[in-house]
Design a protein around this motif. Structure first.
Motif, short mmCIF file in Angstrom:
data_model
loop_
_atom_site.label_atom_id
_atom_site.label_comp_id
_atom_site.label_asym_id
_atom_site.label_seq_id
_atom_site.Cartn_x
_atom_site.Cartn_y
_atom_site.Cartn_z
N ASN A 12 0.83 -1.19 0.00
CA ASN A 12 0.00 0.00 0.00
C ASN A 12 0.88 1.25 0.00
N SER A 13 1.42 1.56 -1.15
CA SER A 13 2.34 2.69 -1.26
C SER A 13 1.65 4.03 -1.00
N VAL A 14 0.38 4.14 -1.34
CA VAL A 14 -0.35 5.38 -1.09
C VAL A 14 -0.44 5.64 0.41
N LEU A 15 -0.74 4.60 1.17
CA LEU A 15 -0.82 4.74 2.62
C LEU A 15 0.52 5.15 3.20
N SER A 16 1.59 4.60 2.67
CA SER A 16 2.92 4.94 3.16
C SER A 16 3.30 6.38 2.82
N ALA A 17 2.85 6.86 1.68
CA ALA A 17 3.23 8.19 1.22
C ALA A 17 2.30 9.29 1.73
N LEU A 18 1.09 8.94 2.13
CA LEU A 18 0.08 9.94 2.51
C LEU A 18 0.55 10.91 3.59
N PRO A 19 1.14 10.46 4.70
CA PRO A 19 1.57 11.44 5.72
C PRO A 19 2.59 12.44 5.17
N TYR A 20 3.46 12.01 4.29
CA TYR A 20 4.49 12.90 3.75
C TYR A 20 3.94 13.81 2.66
N ALA A 78 -6.14 5.30 13.22
CA ALA A 78 -4.68 5.27 13.35
C ALA A 78 -4.01 5.97 12.17
N VAL A 79 -4.49 5.70 10.98
CA VAL A 79 -3.93 6.35 9.79
C VAL A 79 -4.16 7.86 9.86
N ALA A 80 -5.36 8.27 10.24
CA ALA A 80 -5.66 9.70 10.35
C ALA A 80 -4.75 10.38 11.36
N LEU A 81 -4.53 9.73 12.51
CA LEU A 81 -3.66 10.32 13.53
C LEU A 81 -2.21 10.39 13.06
#
Length: 186
Positions: A12-20, A78-81
Motif C-alpha cells: 500500500n504505497s499510497v498509505l505509506s506516502a500519505l503522511p508525507y 490510526a492512519v488519520a492520527l
C-alpha cells in the motif's frame, strides 16, 4: 502498523506516502500564514517562530498520545492520527528551521549544521532505544510507551524553544574573527 494492525505497508504505497504528502502540502500553507503574520505585523518574527514551532511539535504530540490510546482494531483512526502527526510537524519549518537565519544570517549555515547534525544523532539513537522498550513488536502497550516518550520529547522541545528562542539577530552575528582583525590592521 504492520505488527499491531496487520497492515501490509509494502503493498500500500499510497498509505505509506500519505503522511508525507500532507506534510509537503501543509508546508506551503504554514509558510504562507507565517509570512502573512510577519508581513502584516500581526506577530513579530520571534513570536511567529514560537507559534509555528509549537504547532509543529504539540499537535503531533497530542496525535501520538491519541494513537497510543486508540483501539488497535480502528485502522482508519490510526492512519488519520499518523497523517495529522506527520503533516502538522511541517510547521516546524516555519519555527526553528528558519530561525537560524533570523538569529544569525552570517552563521546560519554553521548553526544549521550543528542543530541538524545533533538531531540526526538522535535519529540514529531512537530506534536503538525503541528496541529496549519494544521487546514484543505485537504488544500495543509497549508501543504506547514509545508514543508517550516521543510525545514528551516533543512537548519538552517546544517548551525549551518557547523559553529560549529569539527572532532577533544576535550580537555575535557581526563579531569580527581574530583573522579578520589581523587583516584590518594591515
Amino acid at each position: 502498523m504492520s505488527n499491531i494492525m496487520n497492515f501490509n505497508i509494502k503493498s500500500n504505497s499510497v498509505l505509506s506516502a500519505l503522511p508525507y504528502l500532507v506534510l509537503w502540502l501543509l508546508s506551503f500553507v504554514f509558510s504562507y500564514v507565517a509570512d502573512l503574520l510577519i508581513n502584516k505585523s500581526i506577530l513579530n518574527i520571534g513570536a511567529t517562530r514560537k507559534l509555528f514551532n509549537s504547532i509543529g511539535l504539540i499537535v503531533p504530540a497530542i496525535a501520538l498520545v491519541l494513537l497510543g490510546n486508540s483501539d488497535y482494531h480502528d485502522a482508519d483512526k490510526a492512519v488519520a492520527l499518523l497523517v495529522i502527526a506527520v503533516g502538522a510537524n511541517s510547521a516546524v519549518l516555519c519555527g526553528y528551521h528558519v530561525n537560524h537565519i533570523d538569529i544569525s544570517p552570517n552563521h546560519s549555515g554553521t548553526i544549521m549544521g550543528i542543530t541538524n547534525g545533533s538531531s540526526n544523532i538522535f535519529g540514529i539513537i531512537a530506534p536503538l532505544f525503541v528496541q529496549f522498550i519494544v521487546t514484543n513488536e505485537h504488544d500495543p502497550n509497549q508501543w504506547q510507551v514509545v508514543f508517550y516518550i516521543t510525545s514528551g520529547i516533543y512537548v519538552l522541545a517546544s517548551v525549551i524553544f518557547i523559553i529560549f528562542a529569539s527572532g532577533e539577530v544576535q550580537p555575535w552575528n557581526d563579531e569580527i574573527s581574530p583573522n579578520d582583525k589581523e587583516k584590518e590592521k594591515v
